[in-house]
Design an enzyme around this catalytic site. Structure first.
Site, PDB file in Angstrom:
ATOM      1  N   LYS A   1       5.926  -4.172  -0.102  1.00 20.97           N
ATOM      2  CA  LYS A   1       5.032  -5.035  -0.889  1.00 20.97           C
ATOM      3  C   LYS A   1       4.874  -4.557  -2.327  1.00 20.97           C
ATOM      4  O   LYS A   1       4.809  -5.362  -3.252  1.00 20.97           O
ATOM      5  CB  LYS A   1       3.666  -5.171  -0.224  1.00 20.97           C
ATOM      6  CG  LYS A   1       2.853  -3.894  -0.077  1.00 20.97           C
ATOM      7  CD  LYS A   1       3.042  -3.277   1.267  1.00 20.97           C
ATOM      8  CE  LYS A   1       2.179  -2.044   1.488  1.00 20.97           C
ATOM      9  NZ  LYS A   1       2.387  -1.467   2.837  1.00 20.97           N
TER      10      LYS A   1
ATOM     11  N   ASP B   1      -3.287  -1.683  -2.007  1.00 20.84           N
ATOM     12  CA  ASP B   1      -2.362  -2.252  -1.029  1.00 20.84           C
ATOM     13  C   ASP B   1      -2.611  -3.751  -0.861  1.00 20.84           C
ATOM     14  O   ASP B   1      -1.684  -4.559  -0.881  1.00 20.84           O
ATOM     15  CB  ASP B   1      -2.531  -1.527   0.309  1.00 20.84           C
ATOM     16  CG  ASP B   1      -1.694  -2.133   1.421  1.00 20.84           C
ATOM     17  OD1 ASP B   1      -0.478  -1.869   1.463  1.00 20.84           O
ATOM     18  OD2 ASP B   1      -2.254  -2.888   2.234  1.00 20.84           O
TER      19      ASP B   1
ATOM     20  N   LYS C   1      -0.266  -7.327  -1.862  1.00 24.79           N
ATOM     21  CA  LYS C   1      -0.009  -8.428  -0.934  1.00 24.79           C
ATOM     22  C   LYS C   1      -0.555  -9.750  -1.461  1.00 24.79           C
ATOM     23  O   LYS C   1       0.100 -10.791  -1.359  1.00 24.79           O
ATOM     24  CB  LYS C   1      -0.613  -8.101   0.430  1.00 24.79           C
ATOM     25  CG  LYS C   1       0.014  -6.874   1.089  1.00 24.79           C
ATOM     26  CD  LYS C   1      -0.787  -6.410   2.293  1.00 24.79           C
ATOM     27  CE  LYS C   1      -0.182  -5.154   2.905  1.00 24.79           C
ATOM     28  NZ  LYS C   1      -1.004  -4.608   4.002  1.00 24.79           N
TER      29      LYS C   1
ATOM     30  N   GLY D   1       2.556  -1.495  12.039  1.00 22.74           N
ATOM     31  CA  GLY D   1       3.136  -0.954  13.267  1.00 22.74           C
ATOM     32  C   GLY D   1       4.622  -1.200  13.352  1.00 22.74           C
ATOM     33  O   GLY D   1       5.158  -2.122  12.726  1.00 22.74           O
TER      34      GLY D   1
END
Length: 431
Positions: free
Chosen positions: A103, A199, A203, A300
């Site tokens: 990202k 972060d 995005k 994950g």
């Protein structure tokens, strides 16, 4: 048809998930694509014990992958924005398609990368860069392509959502929950990117560009973290019927586009208020479809690997297609990107939750309400506690421009009866 050959750069959490999905679901993937997808080479510093790479060409130099003439698609999963940028541009220059989960790379260098990919007639796919396993990029770019997007709001960082959930459900302090998040592996030793909103801002930058057909503009995204949120803020918000969530919000207005990441009060009845733990979710409101919600695991090995492999499948399906007939990187044709202004935060209008400590004496509330009135701010509700000395005072306001609220807070903090700083949290009506 001959197999599509891919090269994976990086065999960490996401890289291992991607490799194992390609192996375990090979038959299903072949049926979907019409030909097999083969891992030709892996560039990694060390072998991942969760991956059986005994029959794979391994190299410690990731640029071997980008320069390998046998490879059709380079999968960038190394992270960062320096070496990753060089790797992706090298692959594109060599006429290879690219899939990435990065990202920061897309948000900060995507304009350059997409321009080069357009020139070379190759695809750069990045579904996994936002919200892990949730197919929000495809939803915005393809599923909602008939809509004018009015706004979107997302819980797009699992670490921040875990912290806010624990604070809300158990009344815990921020520092206490952050420590647990680090022990559980949800937060890094240096949690700045997560808890300070960087972060999520990466995005949101990507989502907004696809939603509104504007160039990627990370530097214009307002970013505020959750480290100043207290258990008292959470308790008062609940008393007023609200939850506090760390949201990324993009909204189209007559004046331009809002791009902002910050703690936000939303009604406890709102769908996003019930997204808890490390889960992610994005609400999008289109003019035709109305509000939609996409929910799932935001990180994950397998969830994020799922999105990476979905991109590999998409690229493999269109390898022989005319580049002009492919779905554009940012949903709109490159020459049709808009020059819509991104609003400065001081021009954004919303409601506010103010939490302050004041002297418990007559006239204090009157002085504060006068300051708010002088700045064109009307009050929706007030919570005032009694005590012997300093007591909390909470004020909820109706919508007002940020610049007016900044002026009002500066004046309130200058009052002799107000101790310390005023906690300010924005309020959104997501309906």
């Amino acid at each position: 048809m001959k197999p599509v050959k891919v090269g994976i750069c990086g065999l960490g959490t996401v890289g291992s998930g991607t490799f194992n999905i390609l192996r375990h679901n090979a038959e299903e993937i072949t049926r979907r694509v019409g030909r097999s997808i083969v891992v030709e080479q892996i560039g990694a510093r060390q072998v991942n014990p969760t991956c059986d790479t005994t029959d794979i060409d391994m190299t410690s130099d990731i640029f071997d992958v980008a320069n390998n003439p046998e490879i059709d698609i380079v999968i960038e999963l190394i992270g960062g924005t320096t070496v990753a940028r060089e790797l992706v541009l090298t692959a594109v220059e060599n006429g290879k398609h690219v899939v990435t989960a990065n990202k920061a790379l897309i948000a900060e260098h995507g304009n350059e990368i997409f321009a080069k990919a357009q020139e070379k007639g190759v695809m750069v796919a990045f579904e996994a860069a936002v919200a892990g396993g949730i197919p929000i990029i495809k939803t915005l770019r393809e599923g909602l392509s008939s809509n004018k997007i009015e706004w979107l709001a997302g819980i797009i960082n699992g670490t921040g959502n875990f912290i806010m959930t624990e604070m809300s459900e158990k009344g815990r302090a921020f520092a206490d929950v952050l420590k647990e998040a680090q022990e559980l592996g949800y937060a890094e030793a240096d949690p700045t990117f997560d808890v300070e909103g960087i972060d999520a801002a990466h995005k949101l930058t990507i989502l907004a560009s696809i939603a509104y057909g504007i160039p990627l503009q990370f530097e214009k995204t307002y970013t505020e973290g959750i480290s100043r949120i207290t258990a008292q803020d959470v308790a008062f918000a609940r008393e007023l019927g609200y939850s506090i969530k760390h949201l990324g919000i993009a909204r189209r207005t007559k004046a331009g586009v809002e791009l902002r990441v910050h703690p936000t009060l939303i009604s406890q009845k709102a769908l996003l208020a019930n997204v808890n733990g490390v889960m992610n979710a994005v609400m999008v409101k289109g003019d035709a479809v109305g509000p939609t919600l996409t929910y799932g695991a935001g990180a994950g090995a397998m969830p994020t690997g799922s999105s990476v492999v979905a991109d590999i499948i998409d690229v493999a399906r269109t390898l022989t297609a005319d580049p002009t007939n492919r779905v554009p990187h940012l949903a709109f044709q490159p020459e049709q990107l808009s020059d819509l202004d991104v609003l400065a935060m001081e021009d954004v209008e919303c409601g506010f939750f103010l939490n302050m400590m004041v002297q418990d004496r007559a006239g204090v509330l009157a002085n504060i309400t006068q300051i708010l009135s002088n700045n064109g701010i009307s009050i929706e509700s007030v919570i005032q506690r009694e005590g012997s000395d300093l007591v909390p005072l909470v004020v909820m306001t109706h919508d007002v421009k940020e610049r007016n609220m900044n002026a009002a807070i500066a004046a309130i903090e200058a009052l002799p009866d107000v101790a310390g700083t005023v906690q300010r949290i924005r309020v959104e009506n997501l309906a």
